[in-house]
Design a protein around this motif. Sequence first.
Motif, PDB file in Angstrom:
ATOM      1  N   LEU A  43       0.877  -1.162   0.000  1.00 61.70           N
ATOM      2  CA  LEU A  43       0.000   0.000   0.000  1.00 61.70           C
ATOM      3  C   LEU A  43       0.919   1.217   0.000  1.00 61.70           C
ATOM      4  O   LEU A  43       1.720   1.382   0.902  1.00 61.70           O
ATOM      5  N   SER A  44       0.815   2.035  -1.030  1.00 60.69           N
ATOM      6  CA  SER A  44       1.731   3.171  -1.137  1.00 60.69           C
ATOM      7  C   SER A  44       0.973   4.457  -1.379  1.00 60.69           C
ATOM      8  O   SER A  44      -0.080   4.468  -2.006  1.00 60.69           O
ATOM      9  N   GLY A  45       1.514   5.531  -0.842  1.00 58.57           N
ATOM     10  CA  GLY A  45       0.872   6.819  -1.001  1.00 58.57           C
ATOM     11  C   GLY A  45       1.752   7.946  -0.505  1.00 58.57           C
ATOM     12  O   GLY A  45       2.902   7.752  -0.116  1.00 58.57           O
ATOM     13  N   THR A  46       1.167   9.131  -0.507  1.00 55.88           N
ATOM     14  CA  THR A  46       1.827  10.318   0.017  1.00 55.88           C
ATOM     15  C   THR A  46       0.927  10.894   1.096  1.00 55.88           C
ATOM     16  O   THR A  46      -0.104  10.304   1.426  1.00 55.88           O
ATOM     17  N   ILE A  63      -1.983  12.380   2.745  1.00 62.10           N
ATOM     18  CA  ILE A  63      -3.350  12.395   2.243  1.00 62.10           C
ATOM     19  C   ILE A  63      -3.886  13.817   2.308  1.00 62.10           C
ATOM     20  O   ILE A  63      -3.938  14.427   3.375  1.00 62.10           O
ATOM     21  N   TYR A  93       8.081   7.662   6.447  1.00 58.02           N
ATOM     22  CA  TYR A  93       8.096   8.210   5.101  1.00 58.02           C
ATOM     23  C   TYR A  93       9.506   8.120   4.529  1.00 58.02           C
ATOM     24  O   TYR A  93      10.486   8.126   5.269  1.00 58.02           O
ATOM     25  N   GLU A 153       6.847  10.073   0.701  1.00 58.46           N
ATOM     26  CA  GLU A 153       5.955   8.961   0.365  1.00 58.46           C
ATOM     27  C   GLU A 153       6.133   7.853   1.388  1.00 58.46           C
ATOM     28  O   GLU A 153       7.138   7.796   2.094  1.00 58.46           O
ATOM     29  N   GLU A 170       5.285   3.440   2.160  1.00 63.72           N
ATOM     30  CA  GLU A 170       4.854   2.124   1.694  1.00 63.72           C
ATOM     31  C   GLU A 170       4.574   1.270   2.915  1.00 63.72           C
ATOM     32  O   GLU A 170       5.381   1.234   3.846  1.00 63.72           O
ATOM     33  N   PRO A 180      -4.048   6.458  -1.191  1.00 59.62           N
ATOM     34  CA  PRO A 180      -3.040   5.419  -1.464  1.00 59.62           C
ATOM     35  C   PRO A 180      -3.573   4.356  -2.427  1.00 59.62           C
ATOM     36  O   PRO A 180      -4.775   4.166  -2.567  1.00 59.62           O
TER      37      PRO A 180
END
Length: 197
Positions: free
Chosen positions: A94-97, A99, A137, A142, A144, A190
């Motif tokens: 699950l990856s994102g920056t 929110i 991060y 980012e 993960e 994400p």
Amino acid sequence: MLIIRKYIIYTLIIIVIAAIFTYVSIPIYKNIVTVRNDIWTSIPSAGDPKRSIYTRAYVSTHGLFALSKPESVYFSSEIDIEEAALDGSSCYVLSGTEIQSASIIPRWWSLTVYNNDGYLVESTEKQYSYNSENVIYNSNGEFEIYLAGKPSNNISNWLKTPSEELFSVILRVYQPGEEFFSNLSRVDLPIIKKVSC
């Protein structure tokens, strides 16, 4: 006696019709009341005290004690980016920056894995969720989170998934602001991608 029989028959017919209506309307209603954002779905009024009886019924089957609209929004996903069901026999990232929506950053968010029955996955490591404060991060801002039955050596964030069982991921966003609510289908969330274990 004949009148009593009629009332009993009418009552049974009404109960059967109501049961059929409920059974048919639950999956249909989910598509009506939820907002879709890629792999995530959300009910904007999950904790609103003025929500409809159908929304109350749906929320009660998927999680109790939802906060009202200004306080939080809940996103759930049961699929990966390829729209395949999340399965405990596989591994995911699950990856994102951070929110956010435009310039609005919520006060706090958290990600949690739940088993097929809606309960937390038993973990001897006692790590049940990550949030905006404890997730690690990288230098680009980012993150993960590895979703698997066992941890991976090269990823610092890991959440245990149930083995050989479907599961879901819940994203809770707290105090996101009105602009965030007005962009639920477009806000950057994400992604969940299947990877080799």
